[in-house]
Design an enzyme around this catalytic site. Structure first.
Site, PDB file in Angstrom:
ATOM      1  N   LYS A  84      -2.097  -2.130   8.051  1.00 16.05           N
ATOM      2  CA  LYS A  84      -3.249  -1.601   8.777  1.00 16.05           C
ATOM      3  C   LYS A  84      -3.267  -2.128  10.205  1.00 16.05           C
ATOM      4  O   LYS A  84      -2.953  -3.284  10.458  1.00 16.05           O
ATOM      5  CB  LYS A  84      -4.544  -1.998   8.056  1.00 16.05           C
ATOM      6  CG  LYS A  84      -4.764  -1.265   6.738  1.00 16.05           C
ATOM      7  CD  LYS A  84      -6.107  -1.619   6.139  1.00 16.05           C
ATOM      8  CE  LYS A  84      -6.378  -0.811   4.874  1.00 16.05           C
ATOM      9  NZ  LYS A  84      -7.699  -1.134   4.291  1.00 16.05           N
TER      10      LYS A  84
ATOM     11  N   HIS B 291      -2.148   2.259  -5.763  1.00 16.38           N
ATOM     12  CA  HIS B 291      -2.835   1.001  -5.478  1.00 16.38           C
ATOM     13  C   HIS B 291      -2.945   0.117  -6.719  1.00 16.38           C
ATOM     14  O   HIS B 291      -3.081  -1.098  -6.605  1.00 16.38           O
ATOM     15  CB  HIS B 291      -4.229   1.288  -4.910  1.00 16.38           C
ATOM     16  CG  HIS B 291      -4.591   0.424  -3.748  1.00 16.38           C
ATOM     17  ND1 HIS B 291      -3.930   0.491  -2.534  1.00 16.38           N
ATOM     18  CD2 HIS B 291      -5.525  -0.554  -3.602  1.00 16.38           C
ATOM     19  CE1 HIS B 291      -4.460  -0.394  -1.703  1.00 16.38           C
ATOM     20  NE2 HIS B 291      -5.422  -1.048  -2.332  1.00 16.38           N
TER      21      HIS B 291
ATOM     22  N   ARG C  47       0.857  -1.179   0.000  1.00 15.86           N
ATOM     23  CA  ARG C  47       0.000   0.000   0.000  1.00 15.86           C
ATOM     24  C   ARG C  47       0.900   1.239   0.000  1.00 15.86           C
ATOM     25  O   ARG C  47       2.048   1.184   0.452  1.00 15.86           O
ATOM     26  CB  ARG C  47      -0.895   0.028   1.242  1.00 15.86           C
ATOM     27  CG  ARG C  47      -1.806  -1.190   1.411  1.00 15.86           C
ATOM     28  CD  ARG C  47      -2.583  -1.083   2.722  1.00 15.86           C
ATOM     29  NE  ARG C  47      -3.498  -2.199   2.910  1.00 15.86           N
ATOM     30  CZ  ARG C  47      -3.218  -3.300   3.607  1.00 15.86           C
ATOM     31  NH1 ARG C  47      -2.026  -3.419   4.208  1.00 15.86           N
ATOM     32  NH2 ARG C  47      -4.106  -4.268   3.737  1.00 15.86           N
TER      33      ARG C  47
ATOM     34  N   TYR D 244      -9.436 -10.945  -6.767  1.00 13.02           N
ATOM     35  CA  TYR D 244      -8.519 -11.101  -7.889  1.00 13.02           C
ATOM     36  C   TYR D 244      -8.861 -12.308  -8.749  1.00 13.02           C
ATOM     37  O   TYR D 244      -8.494 -12.364  -9.917  1.00 13.02           O
ATOM     38  CB  TYR D 244      -7.078 -11.194  -7.380  1.00 13.02           C
ATOM     39  CG  TYR D 244      -6.665  -9.908  -6.705  1.00 13.02           C
ATOM     40  CD1 TYR D 244      -6.381  -8.771  -7.452  1.00 13.02           C
ATOM     41  CD2 TYR D 244      -6.604  -9.816  -5.320  1.00 13.02           C
ATOM     42  CE1 TYR D 244      -6.046  -7.575  -6.837  1.00 13.02           C
ATOM     43  CE2 TYR D 244      -6.257  -8.625  -4.706  1.00 13.02           C
ATOM     44  CZ  TYR D 244      -5.982  -7.514  -5.458  1.00 13.02           C
ATOM     45  OH  TYR D 244      -5.662  -6.334  -4.853  1.00 13.02           O
TER      46      TYR D 244
ATOM     47  N   ARG E 142      -0.310  -2.396  -6.697  1.00 14.07           N
ATOM     48  CA  ARG E 142      -0.623  -3.475  -5.739  1.00 14.07           C
ATOM     49  C   ARG E 142      -1.591  -4.476  -6.379  1.00 14.07           C
ATOM     50  O   ARG E 142      -1.416  -5.688  -6.254  1.00 14.07           O
ATOM     51  CB  ARG E 142      -1.222  -2.846  -4.478  1.00 14.07           C
ATOM     52  CG  ARG E 142      -1.671  -3.824  -3.398  1.00 14.07           C
ATOM     53  CD  ARG E 142      -2.025  -2.996  -2.155  1.00 14.07           C
ATOM     54  NE  ARG E 142      -2.846  -3.711  -1.196  1.00 14.07           N
ATOM     55  CZ  ARG E 142      -2.363  -4.489  -0.225  1.00 14.07           C
ATOM     56  NH1 ARG E 142      -1.072  -4.690  -0.123  1.00 14.07           N
ATOM     57  NH2 ARG E 142      -3.185  -5.072   0.638  1.00 14.07           N
TER      58      ARG E 142
ATOM     59  N   HIS F 143      -3.934  -9.104   3.851  1.00 20.33           N
ATOM     60  CA  HIS F 143      -5.387  -9.129   3.994  1.00 20.33           C
ATOM     61  C   HIS F 143      -5.762  -9.997   5.193  1.00 20.33           C
ATOM     62  O   HIS F 143      -5.299 -11.133   5.315  1.00 20.33           O
ATOM     63  CB  HIS F 143      -6.052  -9.712   2.743  1.00 20.33           C
ATOM     64  CG  HIS F 143      -6.041  -8.779   1.578  1.00 20.33           C
ATOM     65  ND1 HIS F 143      -6.217  -9.195   0.269  1.00 20.33           N
ATOM     66  CD2 HIS F 143      -5.869  -7.422   1.509  1.00 20.33           C
ATOM     67  CE1 HIS F 143      -6.153  -8.160  -0.538  1.00 20.33           C
ATOM     68  NE2 HIS F 143      -5.948  -7.077   0.188  1.00 20.33           N
TER      69      HIS F 143
END
Length: 299
Positions: A172, A244, A148, A279, A247, A270
Site C-alpha cells: 500500500k 486474503h 495481499r 491475530y 494472508r 502493516h
C-alpha cells in the site's frame, strides 16, 4: 471554496504528502462525494468552509438508515479526515465531525484455514493443465509469504531474490518491503517460471510480470478470487474464503508457532502494530504460552 476544488486539493495532499495509493484516495473521495450528493439532493446550500455540524449530522442520520454500522463508521472516518485537512490548511477553524461519534462495530476476526485445508486446496489443483502450475505457485506465494492479492498480481521477475531468500513486495502507498520466501515456494515459482511462463506469448509491457494469464498479460484480482472459489468448492470447504484468507492464515500460523508479533508486522507490511494485534485475538493460548515460557514466576 467549491467542493470540487477542496476535494482536488485533498486528493493532491493524500497522494503527495501521505503517499497513499490511487485506490485508497478514491475510497476517501467517495465519502466526500456522498456528502456533496446528499446536499444537492436536499437542496442544502453549503460549501466546505460554511457547512455546519448540524448539516453534517443530518447527513449522518440519513446514511445510517441505508448502510450498516461498519460502512457508517468508515464514511464518518473519511469525512473527518477531509475536514481535518481543511482545518490544517486554515480553511476552517473547526471540524464539523469533531463531536460526532462513529457507531461501535466491534472487531471482526478474520477467517483462517488450517494447514490441512490449505494442503487440500493446493492438492485439488489440476496440474495437467498449464495454468495448474501457475495456480499452485500463486497459492504457495499467498500462504508462504502472506501477500495481499494486489501484491501477488504485481509481483515481478526482478523482485525475486531467491539466492538471498527474499522477494521484494510493493504494498500500500507504493511502499516496498522484503519478505522471506521458503525453499518450497521458490521451487513452485521456479517450475512455473521456467516450464510454463517461458512458453507464453508475452505481450508488450508484461515482460517483467511474474504471473500471467494464457494471453500473456497480467492476471486480475478477480481471476485469483475465482481460482480460489473453484478450488474451495472442489474441496467442499464451507468457509467463505478469499486470497486474503491465505494472508490471515500465514500470520495466524506464525503466531501460533511462537513468531514475534513485530516480525509478523514487518512481513505483512502493516504500518501500525495495532493492525497486526488482531491475530492475537484468534489464539489467546499463545499469550498463556508466552507467560509460561518467559515470566520469572513461571515455576
Amino acid at each position: 471554496m467549491k467542493w470540487e476544488h477542496a476535494l482536488k486539493d485533498y486528493q493532491h495532499y493524500l497522494k503527495i504528502e501521505r503517499g497513499l495509493s490511487a485506490n485508497t484516495i478514491t475510497n476517501y473521495s467517495f465519502d466526500v462525494e456522498k456528502l456533496v450528493l446528499w446536499l444537492e439532493e436536499h437542496e442544502v446550500t453549503a460549501n466546505p468552509i460554511s457547512i455546519s455540524e448540524e448539516q453534517v449530522q443530518q447527513f449522518i442520520y440519513a446514511i445510517a438508515k441505508k448502510v450498516n454500522g461498519r460502512s457508517q463508521a468508515r464514511i464518518i472516518s473519511g469525512l473527518r479526515g477531509f475536514f481535518n485537512y481543511l482545518v490544517f490548511e486554515d480553511y476552517r477553524k473547526t471540524n464539523p465531525l469533531e463531536l460526532i461519534e462513529a457507531p461501535k462495530t466491534g472487531r471482526k476476526l478474520p477467517d483462517t484455514l488450517s494447514t490441512s485445508e490449505i494442503d487440500a486446496l493446493i492438492a485439488a489443483i489440476d496440474l495437467s493443465k498449464p495454468e495448474g502450475e501457475r495456480n499452485r505457485a500463486i497459492l504457495e506465494t499467498l500462504y508462504g509469504c502472506g501477500l495481499r492479492v494486489s501484491e501477488v498480481i504485481n509481483l515481478r521477475l526482478s523482485d525475486l531474490f531467491f539466492e538471498e531468500g527474499f522477494i521484494k513486495v510493493t504494498g500500500k502507498g507504493n511502499k516496498s518491503r522484503f519478505v522471506p520466501i521458503a525453499g518450497i515456494t521458490q521451487k513452485y515459482i521456479g517450475i512455473y517460471r521456467d516450464q510454463i511462463r517461458s512458453h507464453l506469448d508475452i505481450k508488450k509491457g508484461h515482460e517483467d510480470t511474474l504471473f500471467l494469464n494464457r494471453r500473456g498479460r497480467q492476471l486480475t484480482r478477480a481471476m485469483i478470487f475465482t481460482i480460489i472459489k473453484q478450488l474451495s468448492e472442489i474441496c467442499g470447504i464451507s468457509k467463505k474464503i478469499s486470497p486474503h484468507t491465505f494472508r490471515h492464515s500465514f500470520a495466524t500460523h506464525l503466531l501460533e508457532n511462537g513468531a514475534d508479533l513485530r516480525a509478523i508486522q514487518q512481513m505483512l507490511g502493516h504500518e501500525s502494530i495495532t493492525t497486526t494485534e488482531i491475530y492475537v485475538h484468534l489464539d489467546r493460548s499463545h499469550l498463556r504460552k508466552v507467560v509460561e515460557e518467559f515470566h520469572p514466576r513461571r515455576r
